[in-house]
Design a protein around this motif. Structure first.
Motif, PDB file in Angstrom:
ATOM      1  N   GLN A  90       0.803  -1.223   0.000  1.00 49.31           N
ATOM      2  CA  GLN A  90       0.000   0.000   0.000  1.00 49.31           C
ATOM      3  C   GLN A  90       0.839   1.276   0.000  1.00 49.31           C
ATOM      4  N   LYS A  91       2.155   1.156   0.155  1.00 51.68           N
ATOM      5  CA  LYS A  91       3.031   2.324   0.171  1.00 51.68           C
ATOM      6  C   LYS A  91       3.984   2.355  -1.021  1.00 51.68           C
ATOM      7  N   CYS A  92       3.676   1.617  -2.058  1.00 53.88           N
ATOM      8  CA  CYS A  92       4.611   1.503  -3.178  1.00 53.88           C
ATOM      9  C   CYS A  92       4.833   2.848  -3.876  1.00 53.88           C
ATOM     10  N   LEU A  93       3.830   3.670  -3.958  1.00 53.44           N
ATOM     11  CA  LEU A  93       4.006   4.967  -4.591  1.00 53.44           C
ATOM     12  C   LEU A  93       4.921   5.858  -3.752  1.00 53.44           C
ATOM     13  N   ASN A  94       4.896   5.675  -2.426  1.00 56.69           N
ATOM     14  CA  ASN A  94       5.624   6.567  -1.525  1.00 56.69           C
ATOM     15  C   ASN A  94       7.038   6.121  -1.187  1.00 56.69           C
ATOM     16  N   LYS A  95       7.286   4.814  -1.109  1.00 60.14           N
ATOM     17  CA  LYS A  95       8.609   4.323  -0.723  1.00 60.14           C
ATOM     18  C   LYS A  95       8.958   3.095  -1.545  1.00 60.14           C
ATOM     19  N   VAL A 113      13.439   5.824  -3.827  1.00 57.13           N
ATOM     20  CA  VAL A 113      12.543   6.894  -4.252  1.00 57.13           C
ATOM     21  C   VAL A 113      11.495   7.099  -3.164  1.00 57.13           C
ATOM     22  N   GLU A 114      11.387   8.341  -2.691  1.00 59.59           N
ATOM     23  CA  GLU A 114      10.393   8.658  -1.675  1.00 59.59           C
ATOM     24  C   GLU A 114       9.539   9.829  -2.146  1.00 59.59           C
ATOM     25  N   VAL A 115       8.229   9.653  -2.007  1.00 57.28           N
ATOM     26  CA  VAL A 115       7.249  10.680  -2.352  1.00 57.28           C
ATOM     27  C   VAL A 115       6.446  10.945  -1.084  1.00 57.28           C
ATOM     28  N   PRO A 116       6.209  12.210  -0.746  1.00 60.77           N
ATOM     29  CA  PRO A 116       5.440  12.492   0.471  1.00 60.77           C
ATOM     30  C   PRO A 116       4.071  11.811   0.457  1.00 60.77           C
ATOM     31  N   THR A 124       1.748  15.305  -9.604  1.00 64.92           N
ATOM     32  CA  THR A 124       2.498  14.180 -10.151  1.00 64.92           C
ATOM     33  C   THR A 124       3.590  13.749  -9.174  1.00 64.92           C
ATOM     34  N   PRO A 125       3.740  12.440  -8.954  1.00 68.05           N
ATOM     35  CA  PRO A 125       4.777  11.972  -8.039  1.00 68.05           C
ATOM     36  C   PRO A 125       6.182  12.348  -8.509  1.00 68.05           C
ATOM     37  N   ASN A 154       1.651   3.860 -12.691  1.00 64.29           N
ATOM     38  CA  ASN A 154       1.229   4.853 -11.705  1.00 64.29           C
ATOM     39  C   ASN A 154       2.258   5.954 -11.498  1.00 64.29           C
ATOM     40  N   TRP A 155       3.364   5.881 -12.234  1.00 60.15           N
ATOM     41  CA  TRP A 155       4.414   6.887 -12.115  1.00 60.15           C
ATOM     42  C   TRP A 155       4.323   7.831 -13.308  1.00 60.15           C
TER      43      TRP A 155
END
Length: 156
Positions: A90-95, A113-116, A124-125, A154-155
């Motif tokens: 569930q955190k793949c977009l963020n970490k 890669v880290e996105v808030p 956009t991430p 999703n990126w």
């Protein structure tokens, strides 16, 4: 008789080891299975991360979630085994982490890669991502790792 038995056993071990190595080389392994598949991967990855400060356990141990198999990719004439790893599904977009191991398993590189969290859907991430490089990748390797990230639908 003993000599034949030892040769048969040695052959079986070599074939079994080769099969594991070929499976890893052909992308039949996920990043979170890589360190257990061959001690050389573990040794190489440990050398990359041992002196890097403040890395989370899932990066140090490549123990996050990996939904995709690794793939063989070429960069500047050299072959690499490349794949993604996420801290949690569930955190793949963020970490996330993208790793690349050289074909001979002597070199490894990574891009954390880290996105808030809580980024609005209209943001956009790519514009909000922070990148952290592991293994001192040159410009070509950095490009390879970023291209792997762009494969994620999703990126953007």
């Amino acid at each position: 008789m003993k000599g034949t038995l030892y040769r048969a056993l040695a052959t079986a071990l070599l074939v079994g080891g080769s099969t594991t190595a070929m499976a890893a080389s052909d992308g039949q392994v996920r990043v979170n299975q890589l360190l257990a598949s061959d001690p050389q991967y573990q040794k190489t990855w440990h050398a990359v991360v041992e002196k890097v400060e403040r890395l989370p356990d899932w990066v140090l141990n490549l123990s996050g979630v990996s939904e995709q198999q690794m793939s063989a990719v070429s960069e500047d004439g050299d072959k690499y085994l490349v794949g993604p790893l996420c801290e949690a599904e569930q955190k793949c977009l963020n970490k996330r982490l993208i790793v690349a191991f050289s074909w001979d398993k002597d070199d490894a590189y990574g891009m954390v890669v880290e996105v808030p969290e809580g980024l609005p859907t209209d943001k956009t991430p790519t514009r909000h991502a922070e990148y952290r490089w592991l293994g001192e990748p040159d410009e070509g390797m950095q490009t390879l790792l970023k291209e792997q990230l762009k494969r994620d639908p999703n990126w953007y």
